[in-house]
Each structure stands twice: as C-alpha cells, then as structure tokens.
Write an enzyme that holds these catalytic residues in place. Structure first.
Site, PDB file in Angstrom:
ATOM      1  N   CYS A 375       0.822  -1.208   0.000  1.00  0.00           N
ATOM      2  CA  CYS A 375       0.000   0.000   0.000  1.00  0.00           C
ATOM      3  C   CYS A 375       0.867   1.274   0.000  1.00  0.00           C
ATOM      4  O   CYS A 375       1.432   1.597  -1.029  1.00  0.00           O
ATOM      5  CB  CYS A 375      -0.996  -0.049   1.147  1.00  0.00           C
ATOM      6  SG  CYS A 375      -2.511   0.836   0.757  1.00  0.00           S
ATOM      7  N   HIS A 500      -3.775  -5.110   0.515  1.00  0.00           N
ATOM      8  CA  HIS A 500      -3.222  -5.635   1.777  1.00  0.00           C
ATOM      9  C   HIS A 500      -3.253  -7.158   1.802  1.00  0.00           C
ATOM     10  O   HIS A 500      -4.192  -7.761   2.320  1.00  0.00           O
ATOM     11  CB  HIS A 500      -4.018  -5.077   2.964  1.00  0.00           C
ATOM     12  CG  HIS A 500      -3.752  -3.630   3.200  1.00  0.00           C
ATOM     13  ND1 HIS A 500      -2.657  -3.188   3.905  1.00  0.00           N
ATOM     14  CD2 HIS A 500      -4.414  -2.529   2.784  1.00  0.00           C
ATOM     15  CE1 HIS A 500      -2.666  -1.869   3.927  1.00  0.00           C
ATOM     16  NE2 HIS A 500      -3.721  -1.443   3.257  1.00  0.00           N
ATOM     17  N   GLU A 502      -1.700  -9.121   3.583  1.00  0.00           N
ATOM     18  CA  GLU A 502      -1.548  -9.688   4.935  1.00  0.00           C
ATOM     19  C   GLU A 502      -2.872 -10.153   5.538  1.00  0.00           C
ATOM     20  O   GLU A 502      -2.873 -10.924   6.492  1.00  0.00           O
ATOM     21  CB  GLU A 502      -0.851  -8.684   5.864  1.00  0.00           C
ATOM     22  CG  GLU A 502      -1.645  -7.434   6.242  1.00  0.00           C
ATOM     23  CD  GLU A 502      -1.478  -6.268   5.280  1.00  0.00           C
ATOM     24  OE1 GLU A 502      -1.178  -6.501   4.086  1.00  0.00           O
ATOM     25  OE2 GLU A 502      -1.665  -5.110   5.700  1.00  0.00           O
TER      26      GLU A 502
END
Ligand code: GLN
Length: 527
Positions: A375, A500, A502
């Site tokens: 990001c 994202h 993650e």
C-alpha cells in the site's frame, strides 16, 4: 444455534480474541460450523480513523468494514472471511437506534438503553442465525467498565431468553504471580467473577491467564469461590506460539466441557491436523531477518497481520524469523538495513517518515535485497523510482505534497469531492488481473485475484510507460486501468502492491507473495 459469550476481567489485553478463537477452532475440529462476533464498547463508528498507537492495526473485512485486529485472529484461527456483521461498536448500535428514532420507528416512545440499545445489541448477536452452528461473541473491554454495561446487560437478557443448553458464558481472568510472596493470587479472579454475577451473569467456565502453572488446589479454590465446577477452571499459560493454544485447551478438556454444556456431541472424528500443522514451529533451524520499516516501530500490534503472515510463511519454509521493527526516522537506518535479508515497507498514512521509507527502498533496489511494499509501501516505491530512475526530482504523492507538479501517486477524480474523512477510501475486496509472465503471476498461479484494499491514493496511470522503460513494470491491474502491483524483473524479488495481502494469510494456507518474499530472503541470506 448455540452461543458462547466471552467476557474478560481484571485487566484488558488478556487475549479474549485468541482464547475464543481457539475454542472455536476446537469446535470446528469436532465438525461444527463456527463464527465469531466482536462487540466493541467504544463509541467510534469507524475504527479506521482510530490511532494505531492506541488500538493496533486496523483490520479490513472482505466487504470493507474497518475493524479491530481481533478480526484477523478470528480469520486466521477459523479460516473464515469476516464481514461487517462480525464487528460492532457501541457507535454502530447507537447510530442504528438513533436513525430508527429519527424515522419515527418508536412511535414517540422514550428511547432508552434498556430496551432499545440492548435490543439492537441482541439483534446483532444473532446475525448468523441459521448460517452457522455456533456463534462465539467476544464482549470487548473488562467487566465493570461503564461503556461495557449495555453489552453485558444484553448478554444477561439474551441468556435468559434462550434455552439453557443453547448459551454459555466463559470468563477470562488474570491470575497474577506476586514475586515477594512467591505465590499466584486468585483474589482478582474472585472479584472479577463477583462483578460479573452482580450484573446477572454466572460464568460456566473460568479461563485463567497466568505465567505459572495453576495447581489443582488452586483450581479447587477458584471453583469454590467462583461457583464453577472444578473441570471448568482452566489454565491459559503463555505459549511459545498462539497457535498452540487450542491444543493446550483441548488437553484440559475445554472442548469436551463446552460440547457437553451445550448439549452437543462430536460430529465427526476429532481432526488433529491443526495440532500437527502448528507443531512444526518447534523444528525450525535457520533464521532469516526481515525488517519492517514503518512509523510505529515500538508498537508491533500496528502491523499484526503482516507479522503473522511473515511468521506463517517462515514456518512453511522451515525457518525461524527475526522480525525487526525499524523506524523509518531512525538515524542509523542504512546501517540497520545492511543486517537484513528482506525489507518490507507496510501501509501507512501521512507524511511522517516518508523520506526514510524512500531511502530504504532505494537501498533494497540498488543492493538487490528482497523487497516487499504494501500500500503506502508501493506508493513510496513509485516515488523512489520516479525520482531516482526517471530523474523526476520533484515527484511525489499528493497525500504527501498536495501541490506537487509531478503527482506520480494521486487521488482519483471521484474521490476528491468527498470531504468526510471516513468515507473516501477504496475499502475491502477488489479484483485484479495479473499480467502473464510476471513474477506475481508465477507466485499466485492464476490470472485473476481478489484482495482487500484500504487506501485513498493510487498510482497515476499516466506514468506507466515511462516506468516500463526503466524496468518498473505494472503486473496487476484493476479493471485493466488502475495499477495494483509493480515489480522489477531485473531484481531477485521486488514486488509492491496497492492492496493488503496480509489479511489473506492463514496458518494452513500461506499467502503467495509472502511465501515468495520469505523464500527470496532465505536465498539472499545464502548468497
Ligand atoms: N495513505 C495511503 C493512501 O491512502 C496508503 C494507505 C495504506 O497504506 N493503507 O492511499
């Protein structure tokens, strides 16, 4: 449908989310469909605008809610995808009730905490009715907090209204160790349970967080004073990995107790796959050092899901991982970067520390150190490349310097008109098409991906061709126009993404880019 309410006492941060999710995991292993709901007693409607210094990472659900980081724990333990229905704050609840009142739904009646607020809370408790077998509800905060009272009251009413075998209450407390006396103390637990009983909830099980083993006699004491059976007093000692907690609870018979209390039987042969899977933590040899260069270096919780995703990938690659949190404003930044086998720049907002991040990216690019930008990390990589490869010294993001003449990162036209801070973001799941032959295409092994987003600014597509000429390629597009991923071919591993990733990693299913990054870092260490 069965309900388990998790409350916490004595202090906050005992790990209600992890404990609840661990119990959920065990119930899944018995064949049940489980979901978890978080009830946060704070008033914020949009936790996205909250400071990570106070609350840690802002988690993003698939449908774009910004939520507490516990939702990440739910997703990773239960391999589930959370949505808006899994996260509620007092703010959401009051907002709904006030909107109902404005519409005239209450026919001029006096709108009160009981019943209007509590009714709305109860409505949200049963959001997954008929969709799952068991809902675990985590009531945020600590018993006795003023903000938490409507939630506890709603829990009391709910438990009263349901059949006894359909609802149960689990209370998590702290059993502290007093050094001078060389003793564990049960008094805070007794007080906390009293507090809970004062508001009408009798816990069925007490889970005691502790640093030391709780003896049988101590369990007997807690059982007697707190009015729970002895087999319902459970020790939750700190473990080397949070993923070992389900097994530790299983060994103490927690799942057997919960099933019995809820009138359930194991639906299938208890699957021990998960235990075997997370056991591998103990068999690791080599270590890789990964640096997370960000703003919140002192607060690991601000990067919780990245931390977990890295650990999960390292576990799969049979590696120990040494994750170093380095402030991008650190005076010895470059010296510290030289010790690393991989550099990760996480997401973030605002100007602070940007130049350090750009310097770290330059270092990774030039020294061929594996690099992963997420990001804001991608946006900084774009600025770095524009300044140092395209020679555009004044290149910037309009977030950092709104008047920049060379806006390589910019807000889309449609977003510029929105004034309300909480409403301007691209949030939640968006698709991207991957470019064949790219590194990401090789890693994902698919043409189309869906990943979660949380940002306002985008790479300016005007510069795509210029970047291509200096080796920076866009390898993923949203709707074939918006750049989602950049990479450098002539580098062992240089990937930056606008989304994202993650939020997509699970202990049983690592994320392809994290895998590639950790593998590249291992290779870099050996080279
Ligand atoms: N601040 C940047 C944006 O809003 C990046 C956001 C992020 O890293 N999550 O676009």
């Amino acid at each position: 449908m069965k309900y388990i309410f998790m409350t916490g006492g004595v202090v906050s941060s005992l790990g209600k989310g992890i404990t609840g999710a661990s119990i959920g995991k065990l119930l899944q292993m018995h064949g049940y469909k489980v979901t978890m709901i978080k009830m946060d007693p704070y008033i914020n409607v949009d936790p996205g605008t909250m400071n990570p210094f106070q609350h840690g990472e802002v988690y993003v659900t698939a449908d774009g809610a910004e939520a507490d980081l516990d939702l990440g724990t739910y997703e990773r333990f239960l391999d589930m995808v959370t949505t808006k229905a899994n996260t509620n704050t007092a703010g959401h609840i009051y907002q709904t009730v006030i909107n109902n009142e404005r519409r005239g739904d209450y026919n001029g009646g006096t709108v009160q905490v009981i019943p209007h607020i509590t009714d709305e809370i109860k409505r949200r408790f049963s959001a997954f009715e008929k969709k799952v077998d068991i809902t675990i509800i985590e009531i945020g905060g600590t018993v006795g907090d003023i903000e938490g009272l409507p939630f506890i009251e709603a829990t009391r009413q709910f438990m009263l209204e349901q059949k006894r075998e359909d609802v149960m209450s689990i209370h998590l407390t702290l059993v502290p160790y007093i050094h001078g006396a060389n003793e564990l103390k049960t008094k805070p637990t007794q007080h906390s349970v009293n507090k809970l009983r004062e508001v009408g909830i009798v816990p069925d099980m007490i889970i005691c967080r502790t640093e030391h083993t709780i003896s049988d006699s101590m369990k007997a004491k807690i059982s007697l004073f707190c009015n729970v059976t002895k087999d319902a007093v459970v020790e939750a000692k700190s473990c080397s990995s949070i993923y070992h907690i389900p097994e530790s609870l299983h060994k103490q018979g927690v799942d057997a107790f919960v099933l019995k209390r809820l009138g359930l039987k194991s639906k299938k042969t208890f699957s021990k796959e998960w235990f075997k899977y997370v056991k591998r933590v103990n068999t690791l040899k080599d270590t890789v050092s990964i640096g997370i260069i960000g703003k919140y270096a002192d607060l690991k919780d601000a990067y919780k899901s990245i931390d977990e995703s890295l650990k999960i990938s390292a576990m799969d690659e049979k590696l120990n991982i040494d994750i170093q949190y380095i402030s991008s404003e650190d005076k010895n930044l470059i010296k510290k970067l030289k010790q690393l086998h991989g550099i990760l720049i996480p997401g973030g907002f605002g100007i602070r520390g940007i130049e350090g991040k750009i310097a770290a990216i330059k270092f990774a690019r030039e020294n061929k150190v594996p690099f992963f930008g997420i990001c804001l990390g991608m946006q900084c990589a774009i600025i770095e490349a524009a300044r140092n490869l395209l020679g555009l010294k004044d290149a910037n993001s309009t977030e950092i310097y709104p008047k920049t003449k060379i806006p390589v990162v910019e807000m889309l036209e449609e977003q510029k008109s929105i004034k309300n801070l909480g409403a301007t973001m691209r949030l939640g799941n968006y698709e991207a098409n991957l470019v064949k032959g790219s590194l990401v295409h090789k890693l994902y092994k698919t043409d189309k991906i869906v990943e979660r987003h949380r940002h306002r600014y985008e790479m300016n597509p005007k510069y795509i061709e210029d970047f291509k000429k200096v080796g920076i390629e866009v390898s993923g597009f949203h709707k074939n126009i918006l750049p989602e991923i950049i990479e450098i071919k002539n580098h062992p591993f240089f990937i930056a993404v606008q989304f994202h990733p993650e939020f997509g990693a699970r202990p049983t299913k690592q994320h392809p880019i994290f895998r590639g990054f950790v593998q590249a870092s291992k290779k870099f260490k050996k080279s």
